[in-house]
Design a protein around this motif. Sequence first.
Motif, PDB file in Angstrom:
ATOM      1  N   LYS A 164       5.044  -6.775  -2.700  1.00 16.61           N
ATOM      2  CA  LYS A 164       5.044  -7.736  -1.579  1.00 16.61           C
ATOM      3  C   LYS A 164       4.514  -7.075  -0.302  1.00 16.61           C
ATOM      4  O   LYS A 164       4.037  -7.750   0.597  1.00 16.61           O
ATOM      5  CB  LYS A 164       6.461  -8.257  -1.322  1.00 16.61           C
ATOM      6  CG  LYS A 164       7.048  -9.034  -2.492  1.00 16.61           C
ATOM      7  CD  LYS A 164       6.438 -10.415  -2.575  1.00 16.61           C
ATOM      8  CE  LYS A 164       7.004 -11.203  -3.739  1.00 16.61           C
ATOM      9  NZ  LYS A 164       6.098 -12.242  -4.209  1.00 16.61           N
ATOM     10  N   VAL A 165       4.673  -5.752  -0.218  1.00 13.42           N
ATOM     11  CA  VAL A 165       4.180  -5.006   0.950  1.00 13.42           C
ATOM     12  C   VAL A 165       3.413  -3.782   0.449  1.00 13.42           C
ATOM     13  O   VAL A 165       3.920  -3.040  -0.395  1.00 13.42           O
ATOM     14  CB  VAL A 165       5.358  -4.536   1.848  1.00 13.42           C
ATOM     15  CG1 VAL A 165       4.841  -3.689   3.002  1.00 13.42           C
ATOM     16  CG2 VAL A 165       6.161  -5.715   2.375  1.00 13.42           C
ATOM     17  N   ILE A 166       2.182  -3.612   0.948  1.00  8.55           N
ATOM     18  CA  ILE A 166       1.394  -2.429   0.566  1.00  8.55           C
ATOM     19  C   ILE A 166       0.919  -1.730   1.837  1.00  8.55           C
ATOM     20  O   ILE A 166       0.366  -2.368   2.743  1.00  8.55           O
ATOM     21  CB  ILE A 166       0.178  -2.815  -0.310  1.00  8.55           C
ATOM     22  CG1 ILE A 166       0.659  -3.399  -1.648  1.00  8.55           C
ATOM     23  CG2 ILE A 166      -0.735  -1.607  -0.552  1.00  8.55           C
ATOM     24  CD1 ILE A 166      -0.440  -3.929  -2.534  1.00  8.55           C
ATOM     25  N   VAL A 167       1.153  -0.434   1.901  1.00  6.47           N
ATOM     26  CA  VAL A 167       0.598   0.376   2.984  1.00  6.47           C
ATOM     27  C   VAL A 167      -0.493   1.222   2.326  1.00  6.47           C
ATOM     28  O   VAL A 167      -0.205   2.061   1.473  1.00  6.47           O
ATOM     29  CB  VAL A 167       1.675   1.277   3.628  1.00  6.47           C
ATOM     30  CG1 VAL A 167       1.069   2.085   4.768  1.00  6.47           C
ATOM     31  CG2 VAL A 167       2.861   0.444   4.132  1.00  6.47           C
ATOM     32  N   ALA A 168      -1.746   0.943   2.680  1.00  9.12           N
ATOM     33  CA  ALA A 168      -2.855   1.609   1.989  1.00  9.12           C
ATOM     34  C   ALA A 168      -3.531   2.623   2.898  1.00  9.12           C
ATOM     35  O   ALA A 168      -3.708   2.377   4.090  1.00  9.12           O
ATOM     36  CB  ALA A 168      -3.868   0.578   1.518  1.00  9.12           C
ATOM     37  N   PRO A 219       3.369   9.975   5.863  1.00  7.57           N
ATOM     38  CA  PRO A 219       3.874   8.927   6.780  1.00  7.57           C
ATOM     39  C   PRO A 219       3.672   7.514   6.218  1.00  7.57           C
ATOM     40  O   PRO A 219       4.480   6.620   6.466  1.00  7.57           O
ATOM     41  CB  PRO A 219       3.055   9.131   8.058  1.00  7.57           C
ATOM     42  CG  PRO A 219       2.056  10.181   7.790  1.00  7.57           C
ATOM     43  CD  PRO A 219       2.401  10.876   6.523  1.00  7.57           C
ATOM     44  N   LEU A 220       2.597   7.335   5.429  1.00  6.29           N
ATOM     45  CA  LEU A 220       2.354   6.010   4.840  1.00  6.29           C
ATOM     46  C   LEU A 220       3.435   5.687   3.807  1.00  6.29           C
ATOM     47  O   LEU A 220       3.921   4.561   3.723  1.00  6.29           O
ATOM     48  CB  LEU A 220       0.971   5.961   4.172  1.00  6.29           C
ATOM     49  CG  LEU A 220      -0.225   5.655   5.072  1.00  6.29           C
ATOM     50  CD1 LEU A 220      -0.363   6.636   6.214  1.00  6.29           C
ATOM     51  CD2 LEU A 220      -1.496   5.591   4.267  1.00  6.29           C
ATOM     52  N   GLU A 221       3.809   6.720   3.035  1.00  5.64           N
ATOM     53  CA  GLU A 221       4.865   6.526   2.030  1.00  5.64           C
ATOM     54  C   GLU A 221       6.181   6.166   2.707  1.00  5.64           C
ATOM     55  O   GLU A 221       6.912   5.299   2.258  1.00  5.64           O
ATOM     56  CB  GLU A 221       5.032   7.786   1.173  1.00  5.64           C
ATOM     57  CG  GLU A 221       4.073   7.794  -0.002  1.00  5.64           C
ATOM     58  CD  GLU A 221       3.800   9.185  -0.543  1.00  5.64           C
ATOM     59  OE1 GLU A 221       4.557  10.113  -0.224  1.00  5.64           O
ATOM     60  OE2 GLU A 221       2.797   9.327  -1.275  1.00  5.64           O
ATOM     61  N   GLU A 222       6.430   6.840   3.846  1.00  6.68           N
ATOM     62  CA  GLU A 222       7.668   6.561   4.594  1.00  6.68           C
ATOM     63  C   GLU A 222       7.671   5.133   5.131  1.00  6.68           C
ATOM     64  O   GLU A 222       8.664   4.422   5.016  1.00  6.68           O
ATOM     65  CB  GLU A 222       7.749   7.538   5.765  1.00  6.68           C
ATOM     66  CG  GLU A 222       8.951   8.474   5.695  1.00  6.68           C
ATOM     67  CD  GLU A 222       9.002   9.329   6.929  1.00  6.68           C
ATOM     68  OE1 GLU A 222       9.779   9.003   7.823  1.00  6.68           O
ATOM     69  OE2 GLU A 222       8.223  10.307   6.989  1.00  6.68           O
ATOM     70  N   LEU A 223       6.522   4.733   5.699  1.00  3.24           N
ATOM     71  CA  LEU A 223       6.427   3.364   6.234  1.00  3.24           C
ATOM     72  C   LEU A 223       6.619   2.349   5.112  1.00  3.24           C
ATOM     73  O   LEU A 223       7.341   1.359   5.266  1.00  3.24           O
ATOM     74  CB  LEU A 223       5.061   3.163   6.919  1.00  3.24           C
ATOM     75  CG  LEU A 223       4.790   1.785   7.506  1.00  3.24           C
ATOM     76  CD1 LEU A 223       5.806   1.411   8.583  1.00  3.24           C
ATOM     77  CD2 LEU A 223       3.372   1.698   8.101  1.00  3.24           C
ATOM     78  N   VAL A 246      10.275   2.124   4.278  1.00  2.00           N
ATOM     79  CA  VAL A 246      11.037   1.386   5.298  1.00  2.00           C
ATOM     80  C   VAL A 246      10.833  -0.122   5.115  1.00  2.00           C
ATOM     81  O   VAL A 246      11.753  -0.919   5.308  1.00  2.00           O
ATOM     82  CB  VAL A 246      10.589   1.830   6.718  1.00  2.00           C
ATOM     83  CG1 VAL A 246      11.138   0.920   7.786  1.00  2.00           C
ATOM     84  CG2 VAL A 246      11.021   3.251   6.983  1.00  2.00           C
ATOM     85  N   LEU A 247       9.627  -0.503   4.705  1.00  2.00           N
ATOM     86  CA  LEU A 247       9.313  -1.930   4.553  1.00  2.00           C
ATOM     87  C   LEU A 247       9.614  -2.449   3.138  1.00  2.00           C
ATOM     88  O   LEU A 247       9.338  -3.602   2.822  1.00  2.00           O
ATOM     89  CB  LEU A 247       7.819  -2.165   4.859  1.00  2.00           C
ATOM     90  CG  LEU A 247       7.401  -1.964   6.323  1.00  2.00           C
ATOM     91  CD1 LEU A 247       5.887  -1.929   6.441  1.00  2.00           C
ATOM     92  CD2 LEU A 247       7.963  -3.089   7.187  1.00  2.00           C
ATOM     93  N   GLY A 248      10.133  -1.585   2.288  1.00  2.00           N
ATOM     94  CA  GLY A 248      10.428  -2.003   0.907  1.00  2.00           C
ATOM     95  C   GLY A 248       9.163  -2.247   0.105  1.00  2.00           C
ATOM     96  O   GLY A 248       9.134  -3.092  -0.796  1.00  2.00           O
ATOM     97  N   GLY A 249       8.104  -1.524   0.431  1.00  2.00           N
ATOM     98  CA  GLY A 249       6.836  -1.728  -0.259  1.00  2.00           C
ATOM     99  C   GLY A 249       6.377  -0.486  -1.013  1.00  2.00           C
ATOM    100  O   GLY A 249       7.179   0.396  -1.323  1.00  2.00           O
ATOM    101  N   THR A 250       5.088  -0.421  -1.268  1.00  4.10           N
ATOM    102  CA  THR A 250       4.531   0.706  -1.995  1.00  4.10           C
ATOM    103  C   THR A 250       3.190   1.113  -1.380  1.00  4.10           C
ATOM    104  O   THR A 250       2.650   0.409  -0.525  1.00  4.10           O
ATOM    105  CB  THR A 250       4.408   0.363  -3.501  1.00  4.10           C
ATOM    106  OG1 THR A 250       4.154   1.545  -4.217  1.00  4.10           O
ATOM    107  CG2 THR A 250       3.292  -0.640  -3.776  1.00  4.10           C
ATOM    108  N   VAL A 251       2.676   2.241  -1.835  1.00  2.37           N
ATOM    109  CA  VAL A 251       1.446   2.784  -1.252  1.00  2.37           C
ATOM    110  C   VAL A 251       0.239   2.488  -2.139  1.00  2.37           C
ATOM    111  O   VAL A 251       0.333   2.529  -3.360  1.00  2.37           O
ATOM    112  CB  VAL A 251       1.620   4.317  -1.048  1.00  2.37           C
ATOM    113  CG1 VAL A 251       0.315   5.001  -0.765  1.00  2.37           C
ATOM    114  CG2 VAL A 251       2.585   4.586   0.091  1.00  2.37           C
ATOM    115  N   PRO A 295       3.860   6.466  12.831  1.00  4.87           N
ATOM    116  CA  PRO A 295       5.244   6.832  13.177  1.00  4.87           C
ATOM    117  C   PRO A 295       5.868   5.885  14.203  1.00  4.87           C
ATOM    118  O   PRO A 295       7.040   5.545  14.106  1.00  4.87           O
ATOM    119  CB  PRO A 295       5.102   8.246  13.763  1.00  4.87           C
ATOM    120  CG  PRO A 295       3.822   8.766  13.207  1.00  4.87           C
ATOM    121  CD  PRO A 295       2.927   7.591  13.070  1.00  4.87           C
ATOM    122  N   LYS A 296       5.049   5.433  15.182  1.00  2.19           N
ATOM    123  CA  LYS A 296       5.592   4.509  16.198  1.00  2.19           C
ATOM    124  C   LYS A 296       6.013   3.195  15.547  1.00  2.19           C
ATOM    125  O   LYS A 296       7.074   2.642  15.835  1.00  2.19           O
ATOM    126  CB  LYS A 296       4.536   4.244  17.283  1.00  2.19           C
ATOM    127  CG  LYS A 296       4.418   5.385  18.270  1.00  2.19           C
ATOM    128  CD  LYS A 296       3.458   5.057  19.392  1.00  2.19           C
ATOM    129  CE  LYS A 296       3.263   6.290  20.278  1.00  2.19           C
ATOM    130  NZ  LYS A 296       1.930   6.388  20.840  1.00  2.19           N
TER     131      LYS A 296
END
Length: 324
Positions: free
Chosen positions: A205-209, A222-226, A229-234, A313-314
Amino acid sequence: MSKKVLVIGEAREGSLRNVTFEAIAAANIVSDGGEVVGVLCGDGDLNEMGQEMVYYGASRVITISNPDLKTYTSDGYGQAVYRVIEDESPEGIIMGHTAIGKDLTPKLASKLESGLISDATEVVADSGRVVFTRPIYSGKAFEKKEITDGLVFATIRPNNIPAFTRDDSLAGNISEKEVEISNIRTIIKDVLRKSSDGVDLSEAKVIVAGGRGVKSSEGFEPLEELASVLGGTVGASRGACDAGYCDYSLQIGQTGKVVTPDLYIACGISGAIQHLAGMSNSKVIVAINKDPEANIFNVADYGIVGDLFDVVPKLMEEIKQMKV
Ligand code: FAD
């Protein structure tokens, strides 16, 4: 006219994949008040998963348990599902457009001498007609397809057709079928999973690419951490994979995975046409790039011009604050 529609369910590590529930919802649209019959292959007790299919809207479920169906093979699953199709003579078949769905359904369609609408993102029933919408030209356009005669056979793209709400007051028969499996030509010795946290990108549902702008494999942290936090994946661009920053199993795009999450955060990705082909249909796109002219901003709902190592990070801190 109401139809009997089969849903080929898909499980991973003992749990049904969400796209199975979405396929049941699509099958209910196609069936137009008829019967939605779940089919589940595997090894061991499949009763509980069959029950889940009922709670999500299947009228009944047929399970086929056989040691030869422990892991997916075209030969094994092909024979098992084909037997059910022969016995049930459905007027429709729906399955997820997953790696397994993409392998199994064309083989079945060819054996059944039927057509196949693949990768549908919408199913609409209107006055007895069922119209499927599917992307063409790498997602740059959509076409409408309708099967006017014969078997309505389709695969649906994960994360597009909403599943029904689980209702454990629903009841339906779960029956076990014995199928003899022979001549499996593929031997699965081991299954190696390479995704970052076991979440399937196509269902996330959430992807940080991350792209080449992430600069190193450590840059992905940091992307993995974000994502966490959002309950998503990279996920990643091919640029990042080619540079060796991450595994190719994370690649999104024309030659990678096609994803449609609720939220896609692109970090240090330029937005090449081949990348957009895999993510431009995401519901909300946020782009972080230090180049204000980057093409990714043309598809983004929200754009942040800046260095991803400052911005991510922000963003993470703000989100953590919101959660407190
Ligand atoms: P780049 O294009 O190098 O972009 C990096 C971006 O990061 C730049 O916009 C830069 O401004 C930004 N940046 C740099 N540092 C920072 C920072 N500190 N903070 C913020 N931003 C920063 N690509 C895919 O992704 N998926 C595919 O499936 C795919 N299939 C392909 C198939 C074919 C046949 C071909 C020919 C190409 C394919 N490509 C695919 C490759 C594609 O054309 C691009 O080369 C690739 O997507 C570029 O990856 P990138 O955006 O990460 O890298």
